[in-house]
Design a protein around this motif. Sequence first.
Motif, mmCIF file in Angstrom:
data_model
loop_
_atom_site.group_PDB
_atom_site.id
_atom_site.type_symbol
_atom_site.label_atom_id
_atom_site.label_comp_id
_atom_site.label_asym_id
_atom_site.label_seq_id
_atom_site.Cartn_x
_atom_site.Cartn_y
_atom_site.Cartn_z
ATOM 1 N N SER A 132 -50.444 6.705 24.919
ATOM 2 C CA SER A 132 -51.826 7.144 24.767
ATOM 3 C C SER A 132 -52.719 5.918 24.898
ATOM 4 O O SER A 132 -52.251 4.779 24.767
ATOM 5 C CB SER A 132 -52.027 7.790 23.397
ATOM 6 O OG SER A 132 -51.967 6.796 22.377
ATOM 7 N N PRO A 133 -54.014 6.095 25.147
ATOM 8 C CA PRO A 133 -54.905 4.934 25.244
ATOM 9 C C PRO A 133 -54.864 4.050 23.997
ATOM 10 O O PRO A 133 -54.881 2.816 24.109
ATOM 11 C CB PRO A 133 -56.288 5.577 25.418
ATOM 12 C CG PRO A 133 -56.011 6.879 26.072
ATOM 13 C CD PRO A 133 -54.720 7.358 25.476
ATOM 14 N N GLN A 134 -54.797 4.667 22.826
ATOM 15 C CA GLN A 134 -54.758 3.897 21.585
ATOM 16 C C GLN A 134 -53.464 3.080 21.492
ATOM 17 O O GLN A 134 -53.481 1.897 21.122
ATOM 18 C CB GLN A 134 -54.881 4.839 20.372
ATOM 19 C CG GLN A 134 -56.232 5.497 20.220
ATOM 20 C CD GLN A 134 -56.470 6.633 21.215
ATOM 21 O OE1 GLN A 134 -55.531 7.191 21.774
ATOM 22 N NE2 GLN A 134 -57.729 6.962 21.429
ATOM 23 N N GLU A 135 -52.344 3.709 21.852
ATOM 24 C CA GLU A 135 -51.058 3.006 21.830
ATOM 25 C C GLU A 135 -51.035 1.894 22.869
ATOM 26 O O GLU A 135 -50.530 0.793 22.605
ATOM 27 C CB GLU A 135 -49.922 3.995 22.103
ATOM 28 C CG GLU A 135 -49.713 5.023 21.005
ATOM 29 C CD GLU A 135 -48.765 6.133 21.421
ATOM 30 O OE1 GLU A 135 -48.132 6.736 20.527
ATOM 31 O OE2 GLU A 135 -48.649 6.402 22.644
ATOM 32 N N LEU A 187 -51.026 -3.761 24.636
ATOM 33 C CA LEU A 187 -51.571 -4.831 25.461
ATOM 34 C C LEU A 187 -51.949 -6.025 24.596
ATOM 35 O O LEU A 187 -51.641 -7.178 24.935
ATOM 36 C CB LEU A 187 -52.799 -4.329 26.228
ATOM 37 C CG LEU A 187 -53.395 -5.310 27.244
ATOM 38 C CD1 LEU A 187 -52.466 -5.472 28.441
ATOM 39 C CD2 LEU A 187 -54.773 -4.838 27.721
ATOM 40 N N GLU A 188 -52.570 -5.750 23.466
ATOM 41 C CA GLU A 188 -52.973 -6.822 22.552
ATOM 42 C C GLU A 188 -51.762 -7.555 21.985
ATOM 43 O O GLU A 188 -51.791 -8.782 21.801
ATOM 44 C CB GLU A 188 -53.814 -6.238 21.409
ATOM 45 C CG GLU A 188 -54.385 -7.293 20.485
ATOM 46 C CD GLU A 188 -55.282 -6.706 19.421
ATOM 47 O OE1 GLU A 188 -55.679 -7.456 18.506
ATOM 48 O OE2 GLU A 188 -55.605 -5.499 19.495
ATOM 49 N N GLU A 208 -62.805 -7.317 23.066
ATOM 50 C CA GLU A 208 -63.195 -8.220 21.981
ATOM 51 C C GLU A 208 -62.005 -8.655 21.128
ATOM 52 O O GLU A 208 -62.181 -9.364 20.138
ATOM 53 C CB GLU A 208 -64.239 -7.531 21.096
ATOM 54 C CG GLU A 208 -65.564 -7.290 21.816
ATOM 55 C CD GLU A 208 -66.557 -6.510 20.983
ATOM 56 O OE1 GLU A 208 -66.154 -6.008 19.900
ATOM 57 O OE2 GLU A 208 -67.734 -6.390 21.392
ATOM 58 N N SER A 209 -60.799 -8.253 21.515
ATOM 59 C CA SER A 209 -59.601 -8.622 20.759
ATOM 60 C C SER A 209 -59.177 -10.046 21.089
ATOM 61 O O SER A 209 -59.765 -10.712 21.938
ATOM 62 C CB SER A 209 -58.461 -7.641 21.058
ATOM 63 O OG SER A 209 -57.969 -7.858 22.377
ATOM 64 N N LYS A 210 -58.119 -10.483 20.455
ATOM 65 C CA LYS A 210 -57.622 -11.852 20.660
ATOM 66 C C LYS A 210 -57.010 -12.049 22.048
ATOM 67 O O LYS A 210 -56.850 -13.180 22.517
ATOM 68 C CB LYS A 210 -56.580 -12.179 19.593
ATOM 69 C CG LYS A 210 -55.346 -11.280 19.655
ATOM 70 C CD LYS A 210 -54.361 -11.580 18.542
ATOM 71 C CE LYS A 210 -53.149 -10.658 18.614
ATOM 72 N NZ LYS A 210 -52.194 -10.904 17.508
#
Length: 313
Positions: free
Chosen positions: A164-167, A172-173, A196-198
């Motif tokens: 899913s997009p959330q998963e 990816l992060e 905006e993530s690391k």
Amino acid sequence: MRRLSILVLILALFICAAEHKEYKLGTGSETGVYFQLGKGLAGLSSNVVIKPVISEGSVENINMVLKGEFGFGIAQSDRQYQAYYGFEDWQEAGEQKSLRSICSFYPETVTLMASEASGIVSVYDLKDKRISLGEKGSGQHQNALDVLSIIGCDLSDIQPRFLSPQEASKALEDGKIDAFFYTIGHPNNLVQQITESKTKMRFIPIVGYDAEKLLMDYPYYSEADIPAGLYPEALNKESVQSIGVRATLVTSADVPNEVVKQFTKSIFENFDQLKKIHPALQDLTKEEMFQALSAPMHDGAMEYYREVDLKLE
């Protein structure tokens, strides 16, 4: 005169009955634009009770509409086309000739995001990479397969994931995948969070002769882009070209004409409020709301459009 009065009374009684019957509207995940759009449409409707429900997206919405479980559903324009003509997920069941369209909303861009560490800067860099194609049965899953097909890439050429997009965003992060496809209207909160993530990431363009061939072969695709500056933390500093579909509103031929007419009326007569539901709708024009509709227009919607002399172009 007496006959006219009776007709007016019958119409009033019908509208009153419609006000008390609940019609489910299939949307998508709770964090997605479809659900926000569905809630907004329900708020605009005064003569028909609309209940937005969370679903798995386009395919489920269409199938539930055809079964009579949902009165309405939001679906990608490509899925509407495939269902009506009996392609892809409906190949075995055949043409779904009772499917009806009402209108289109915002463009949904086929968005391919890759981490900087992956080294992916082009769609031709996807081979041997860990790529999430979206959940099986979702609209974005088919979009991803279409993109792979135009570059001559089979599933055996990549390491496919079906998240899913959330998963996918978390994977990816965390460095567990290299890239993922996400068909969505922009701006999008989840995409904003990813950028905006690391993990530094970039949008991958879907352009060139292969993309142009896709546009020619499939009438539900159109040119799309992600405007420069929309996601300041992404590595891209210029607009990113891609392809896209449109979010559309569908129903069944079995839903009463007056119900569809009244729901359609509430959408168009509250057009300014409609555009405020989500930023993806802010530039929408009424003319665009008749694009990418493959299934026949529902008679109830057509009746409203004729009454107000809206041009279906």
